[in-house]
Design a protein around this motif. Structure first.
Motif, PDB file in Angstrom:
ATOM      1  N   UNK A  24       6.811  -9.014 -98.939  1.00 40.39           N
ATOM      2  CA  UNK A  24       6.555  -8.971 -97.495  1.00 40.39           C
ATOM      3  C   UNK A  24       6.818  -7.572 -96.954  1.00 40.39           C
ATOM      4  N   UNK A  25       7.904  -6.977 -97.404  1.00 39.60           N
ATOM      5  CA  UNK A  25       8.234  -5.612 -96.972  1.00 39.60           C
ATOM      6  C   UNK A  25       7.134  -4.636 -97.390  1.00 39.60           C
ATOM      7  N   UNK A  53      -0.553  -6.968 -91.437  1.00 39.43           N
ATOM      8  CA  UNK A  53       0.178  -7.472 -92.595  1.00 39.43           C
ATOM      9  C   UNK A  53       0.071  -8.990 -92.729  1.00 39.43           C
ATOM     10  N   UNK A  54      -0.463  -9.641 -91.696  1.00 34.24           N
ATOM     11  CA  UNK A  54      -0.617 -11.090 -91.747  1.00 34.24           C
ATOM     12  C   UNK A  54       0.678 -11.850 -91.571  1.00 34.24           C
ATOM     13  N   UNK A  60       8.153  -9.347 -89.002  1.00 32.91           N
ATOM     14  CA  UNK A  60       8.213  -7.897 -89.175  1.00 32.91           C
ATOM     15  C   UNK A  60       9.576  -7.363 -88.758  1.00 32.91           C
ATOM     16  N   UNK A  61      10.075  -7.843 -87.605  1.00 38.31           N
ATOM     17  CA  UNK A  61      11.352  -7.351 -87.091  1.00 38.31           C
ATOM     18  C   UNK A  61      12.522  -7.705 -88.007  1.00 38.31           C
ATOM     19  N   UNK A  72      10.421   5.175 -91.525  1.00 35.75           N
ATOM     20  CA  UNK A  72      11.444   5.552 -92.502  1.00 35.75           C
ATOM     21  C   UNK A  72      11.237   4.799 -93.816  1.00 35.75           C
ATOM     22  N   UNK A  73      10.853   3.527 -93.720  1.00 41.54           N
ATOM     23  CA  UNK A  73      10.604   2.733 -94.919  1.00 41.54           C
ATOM     24  C   UNK A  73       9.427   3.256 -95.718  1.00 41.54           C
ATOM     25  N   UNK A  74       8.357   3.644 -95.027  1.00 34.53           N
ATOM     26  CA  UNK A  74       7.178   4.158 -95.711  1.00 34.53           C
ATOM     27  C   UNK A  74       7.480   5.496 -96.380  1.00 34.53           C
TER      28      UNK A  74
END
Length: 200
Positions: A24-25, A53-54, A60-61, A72-74
């Motif tokens: 999911x992430x 992302x569906x 998402x939060x 930051x994650x990307x």
């Protein structure tokens, strides 16, 4: 600089796979990447990324509490890929110079991702100092590795400037050198680096 970043093709509607937190992430980060490349940083919203992302906005939060956290994650994922490349380059004698120069003209998909992120960070659309520092680290780490491998700071800096110039020109969509000339330039720099490394 860089490992190739690919767009993930999602499974069509129908049978729903067993989705873990990890996948999911990644789906969220893939969706963010796609929006950045296709529409730019101004189009990035929590709602838009969740829809792409569906998942629900709440879903998402759970993984990323803000737009800045997503970015930051990307960038963190890109940094992990770069770290793998650094480790691979270190594992072979002379591998740092070869890897650095051979990846200095990125594939179009990778160039698009880095260009979109750098442009968004420079325009302060995300205001993420952490992401800026990690992008800077990716570029700076090559300088460190080149110096360690070659042992000649002037030659190491020359190679870094050539590689960064090629890479950033590709990101900006500027004209690229003739492939034959580029191959000759790369071969000559590798030969000089090998001579310096073996002559220490």
């Amino acid at each position: 600089m860089s490992s190739t970043v690919q767009t993930v093709q999602y499974r069509p509607a129908g049978k729903v796979p067993n989705v873990t937190a990890s996948t999911t992430r990644d789906r969220i980060l893939d969706a963010l990447q796609e929006i950045l490349v296709q529409e730019g940083g101004s189009a990035v919203t929590l709602e838009a990324v969740a829809a792409a992302a569906g998942i629900s906005k709440g879903g998402l939060l759970y993984h990323f509490p803000s737009k800045e956290a997503m970015v930051n994650g990307l960038v963190g994922r890109l940094a992990e890929q770069a770290d793998d490349e650094f480790n691979e380059a270190r594992s072979t004698p002379g591998g740092v110079v070869r890897t650095f120069l051979h990846t200095s003209v990125p594939q179009s998909s990778e160039a698009a991702v880095y260009w979109s992120i750098i442009a968004a960070l420079r325009s302060n659309e995300f205001g993420s100092e952490e992401a800026r520092l990690r992008i800077n680290h990716i570029f700076a780490m090559w300088s460190t590795l080149l110096n360690e491998e070659i042992g000649d700071p002037v030659l190491a800096e020359t190679i870094r400037l050539v590689g960064d110039g090629l890479y950033l020109s590709a990101l900006a969509g500027l004209p690229q050198p003739d492939p034959e000339l580029l191959a000759g330039l790369t071969d000559r720099l590798i030969a000089q680096a090998d001579a310096a490394r073996l002559g220490r």
